[in-house]
Design a protein around this motif. Structure first.
Motif, mmCIF file in Angstrom:
data_model
loop_
_atom_site.group_PDB
_atom_site.id
_atom_site.type_symbol
_atom_site.label_atom_id
_atom_site.label_comp_id
_atom_site.label_asym_id
_atom_site.label_seq_id
_atom_site.Cartn_x
_atom_site.Cartn_y
_atom_site.Cartn_z
ATOM 1 N N ALA A 259 0.728 -1.289 -0.140
ATOM 2 C CA ALA A 259 0.038 -0.014 0.072
ATOM 3 C C ALA A 259 1.060 1.598 0.004
ATOM 4 O O ALA A 259 0.476 2.161 -0.687
ATOM 5 C CB ALA A 259 -1.014 -0.006 1.348
ATOM 6 N N ASN A 262 2.278 1.591 -3.404
ATOM 7 C CA ASN A 262 1.334 1.973 -4.523
ATOM 8 C C ASN A 262 1.040 3.508 -4.418
ATOM 9 O O ASN A 262 0.490 4.103 -5.486
ATOM 10 C CB ASN A 262 -0.021 1.160 -4.307
ATOM 11 N N THR A 263 0.952 3.941 -3.288
ATOM 12 C CA THR A 263 0.633 5.433 -3.093
ATOM 13 C C THR A 263 1.997 6.170 -3.248
ATOM 14 O O THR A 263 1.816 7.679 -3.066
ATOM 15 C CB THR A 263 -0.069 5.461 -1.754
ATOM 16 N N PRO A 424 3.061 5.379 -9.272
ATOM 17 C CA PRO A 424 1.923 5.879 -8.284
ATOM 18 C C PRO A 424 1.424 7.216 -8.730
ATOM 19 O O PRO A 424 2.212 8.371 -9.141
ATOM 20 C CB PRO A 424 2.788 6.117 -7.058
ATOM 21 N N SER A 430 -0.399 12.163 -1.712
ATOM 22 C CA SER A 430 -0.093 11.226 -0.749
ATOM 23 C C SER A 430 1.029 11.841 -0.006
ATOM 24 O O SER A 430 0.889 11.861 1.313
ATOM 25 C CB SER A 430 0.488 9.843 -1.076
ATOM 26 N N LYS A 477 -3.946 3.267 3.556
ATOM 27 C CA LYS A 477 -4.823 2.213 3.185
ATOM 28 C C LYS A 477 -6.095 2.953 2.280
ATOM 29 O O LYS A 477 -6.450 2.243 1.441
ATOM 30 C CB LYS A 477 -5.399 1.589 4.579
ATOM 31 N N ASP A 480 -5.029 3.778 -0.804
ATOM 32 C CA ASP A 480 -4.721 2.480 -1.697
ATOM 33 C C ASP A 480 -6.007 1.850 -2.286
ATOM 34 O O ASP A 480 -5.832 1.305 -3.358
ATOM 35 C CB ASP A 480 -3.822 1.527 -0.892
ATOM 36 N N VAL A 485 -5.165 4.547 -8.266
ATOM 37 C CA VAL A 485 -3.949 4.963 -7.335
ATOM 38 C C VAL A 485 -2.729 4.611 -8.217
ATOM 39 O O VAL A 485 -1.616 5.289 -7.885
ATOM 40 C CB VAL A 485 -4.032 4.124 -6.106
ATOM 41 N N THR A 486 -2.516 3.646 -8.735
ATOM 42 C CA THR A 486 -1.286 3.238 -9.656
ATOM 43 C C THR A 486 -1.596 3.222 -11.220
ATOM 44 O O THR A 486 -2.581 2.810 -11.609
ATOM 45 C CB THR A 486 -0.575 2.070 -9.245
#
Length: 696
Positions: A259, A262-263, A424, A430, A477, A480, A485-486
């Motif tokens: 997570a 990903n962020t 990301p 983020s 979280k 994510d 997000v990605t």
């Protein structure tokens, strides 16, 4: 003025000029492995010719200055080759690989506490000696030890000595397409062997850990971890606290790490310049409170260096934090002697020192990301910050923070998509909250450790730390969970990564310096990038193939048709994120697969599988066959340790290839291989040879 300014700036950065041939020498030594004699001869020749030129008349010295420069660069490349040759333990006469035989007894000392894994305990150990023909032979080299996992952990710790006779095994890669090069990763750490030991396979010798610097640093780290575990409640919160302060990541949940990745904030839980920069800022602020006398400046500088390097070593001396410690050391020395240097020269100098210490840092992803991120911030932050003029102080501060984040992505982008195959998309949003929160948490943890002796205050600070970490984790979280997000499954090869850098550098020169030629270079780089991508899609992405993966204890197959695939095998492999991300995902990215679907061309008629024009027999349990007529099959896959015999299969089937996957025990595979050899049948063992790929 600009034509005279650029060479002048370049002359202010001697390390930046010298590190380029030095890096070239490191790479040449690793990939080409030239004999040591040739490197020494070339270095000696450069020195002799350079000295000879220096004795000539000054007019000739001036005329031959380009030759002098070339000799210096060649000498630096040779030094890089020599440093790499010296660092490679395989060139050491005492390396255990030159002396060890499978029947030898091995004496090792553990270099770290045991780390608990899913099915074993793991530790790195240094080999002290091996016993050959009733004599002990002193050797050097590290190995990885896996110990059988029982109800109680083995009574072993840092410094424990154990003796065993189990044969050392060379470290191998999984052999799955696109998989991480685990063997090379360990080779760069001078580790080439591993061993698995059951409880009765080794003997613990009476020993006491040596009270060296490593021992005391480990005790400090263990004390800090104990304080954090005691005062920061919650498994996830405590694990993040450990990763933030001392870089201990063994307790981190893998899904939580994913997570963070990903962020775009995984750098927070990976010890880096962010952490050391905060500590340097605190120390610098404290030093300014002292009276600025010469003696006070010397004392404060020495204390700052000690604290920074102690923190770096306690945190595991990862390349990113060693880079930060080295850079800040250069800054401290510069301030002590009132010398101002180019930040590019300081950055190059720290990289030069690190590569002299360990040239294999060059291949470390953390090292690459750390330096490109700092270089990117230094180069692009101010131009990006000038995009907008904001009068409101709060909004201006937010934009400056955003400028740092945006600028860091410019030069790290090619590395991120090359290694991690994803980018990301919400990194800016983020980082705006995560980075300030991480700064607050890190300060609270420092206060917690310093005042851990006073229980009421430690409990209070620990509770506040828990709250902020919980807030950080919850934020990550929630981000994510967003579907966008990605941007995932990006396939970029090394040449394309270099082309991206060419486009970024040329494009920057065009936008900032207004150089017209740079625009044409940028366009050419992008065109070449697209051409390579199109070619690979046509040659790789439009083929059909079968992949039998090497996944320990599991059966795993992918039937691939163009950009689509269908998985066949144990559900645990496809469902468990750790197994799927490690084994399946790299291969699917490598083959440019976009969708996992039910393939129309795949037909099951147990125990046969039909795919395109191939007939495959999958045996995962005992079967009875009619041996009156041999059935032609293209491949027989044996999985799940069935009770079968190769000679019986050979009577029933006319098969071109036998494949044994990693769900079978090794001893059984060895028996099947012997039977295949006696019958002159082709065979492939995925645990030993890696995944089997059948091109259709």
């Amino acid at each position: 003025m600009q034509h005279h300014r650029s060479p002048y700036i370049w002359k202010q950065m001697p390390f930046a000029r010298l590190i380029i041939p030095f890096i070239a020498g490191i790479a040449a030594q690793w990939y080409l492995q030239p004999p040591l004699e040739i490197t020494l001869f070339l270095l000696l020749a450069c020195c002799i010719i350079s000295v000879f030129i220096s004795f000539l008349h000054i007019n000739w010295v001036y005329r031959l200055r380009w030759i002098q420069g070339g000799l210096i660069y060649t000498a630096m490349a040779c030094i890089g080759m020599l440093v790499t040759h010296q660092q490679d333990i395989r060139n050491n006469e005492k390396w255990l690989g030159h002396h060890y035989e499978p029947q030898d007894a091995v004496l090792v000392v553990l270099q770290e506490p045991l780390v608990e894994k899913e099915r074993s305990y793991k530790a790195q150990a240094s080999v002290i000696a091996i016993r050959q023909q009733e004599e002990w032979v002193e050797v050097t080299g590290d190995i990885i030890i896996y110990l059988q996992k029982d109800s109680t952990p083995p009574p072993l710790q840092y410094g424990s000595q154990i003796l065993f006779v189990n044969a050392l095994q060379p470290i191998k890669n999984s052999g799955n397409p696109g998989a991480f090069d685990y063997a090379r990763y360990n080779a760069f750490r001078d580790i080439h062997h591993q061993v698995y030991l059951k409880a009765d396979h080794y003997q613990t010798l009476p020993s006491a850990p040596g009270k060296d610097l490593s021992y005391y640093l480990l005790q400090v780290k263990l004390y800090v971890l104990d304080v954090l575990k005691k005062h920061v409640d919650g498994k996830e919160e405590s694990a993040v606290a450990e990763a933030l302060l001392v870089g201990y990541r063994n307790d981190l949940d893998k899904d939580l790490v994913q997570a963070y990745s990903n962020t775009g904030v995984v750098h927070i839980i990976a010890i880096s310049g962010l952490h050391l920069g905060l500590i340097y800022g605190i120390l610098f602020w404290l030093s300014k409170k002292l009276k600025q006398t010469k003696s006070n400046r010397i004392i404060s500088s020495v204390l700052m260096l000690l604290v920074l390097w102690m923190f770096a070593l306690v945190a595991g001396a990862a390349p990113s934090i060693v880079r930060s410690a080295t850079m800040f050391s250069f800054l401290i020395f510069g301030k002590l002697f009132n010398r101002k240097a180019s930040i590019y020269n300081i950055l190059s100098g720290s990289a030069f020192v690190m590569l002299c210490y360990n040239p294999f840092y060059l291949w470390d992803v953390g090292f690459q990301l750390s330096y490109t991120a700092v270089l990117s911030i230094v180069t692009f932050m101010q131009p990006i910050c000038r995009w907008f003029y904001i009068k409101n102080k709060l909004l201006d501060l937010l934009w400056k923070l955003s400028s740092v984040t945006l600028s860091a992505q410019v030069l790290t982008f090619p590395i991120v998509i090359y290694y991690f195959h994803q980018f990301p998309l919400l990194f800016l949003f983020s980082n705006l909250l995560a980075v300030p929160l991480a700064g607050i948490i890190l300060k609270l943890e420092l206060v917690l450790v310093i005042f851990s002796f006073y229980e009421p205050l430690a409990n209070l600070v620990g509770g506040v730390t828990h709250f902020f970490i919980w807030m950080l984790n919850s934020f990550i979280k929630h981000i994510d969970q967003l579907s966008f997000v990605t941007y995932d499954n990006i396939q970029v090869n090394l040449l394309q990564a270099y082309l991206l850098y060419g486009a970024i550098i040329a494009g920057s020169c065009w936008l900032i310096r207004r150089w017209k030629m740079s625009f044409h270079i940028t366009a050419l780089c992008f065109l070449a990038f697209v051409a390579i991508d199109s070619y690979e899609k046509a040659t790789i992405g439009n083929r059909a193939r079968l992949v039998v993966y090497n996944v320990s204890k599991h059966m795993a197959l992918d039937f691939i048709d163009g950009e689509r695939c269908q998985f066949v095998g144990d559900t645990a492999v496809a469902v468990a994120p750790a197994l799927a991300n490690f084994h399946l995902k790299p291969a699917r990215i490598n083959y440019r697969i976009n969708n996992e679907v039910q393939l129309e061309q795949l037909v099951f008629q147990y125990p046969f599988v039909y795919f395109h024009d191939k007939r495959i027999l999958v045996i995962d349990k005992p079967l009875k066959f009619d041996t009156q007529k041999r059935i032609p099959v293209d491949m027989i896959l044996i999985s799940k340790n069935p009770k079968i015999y190769i000679n019986q299969l050979n009577k029933a089937f006319d098969c071109k290839l036998y494949v044994f996957d990693a769900s079978n025990p090794q001893w059984k595979i060895n028996l099947w291989k012997k039977d295949c050899d006696s019958l002159h049948l082709r065979h492939h063992s995925t645990p030993e040879q890696g995944a089997y790929v059948m091109e259709l």
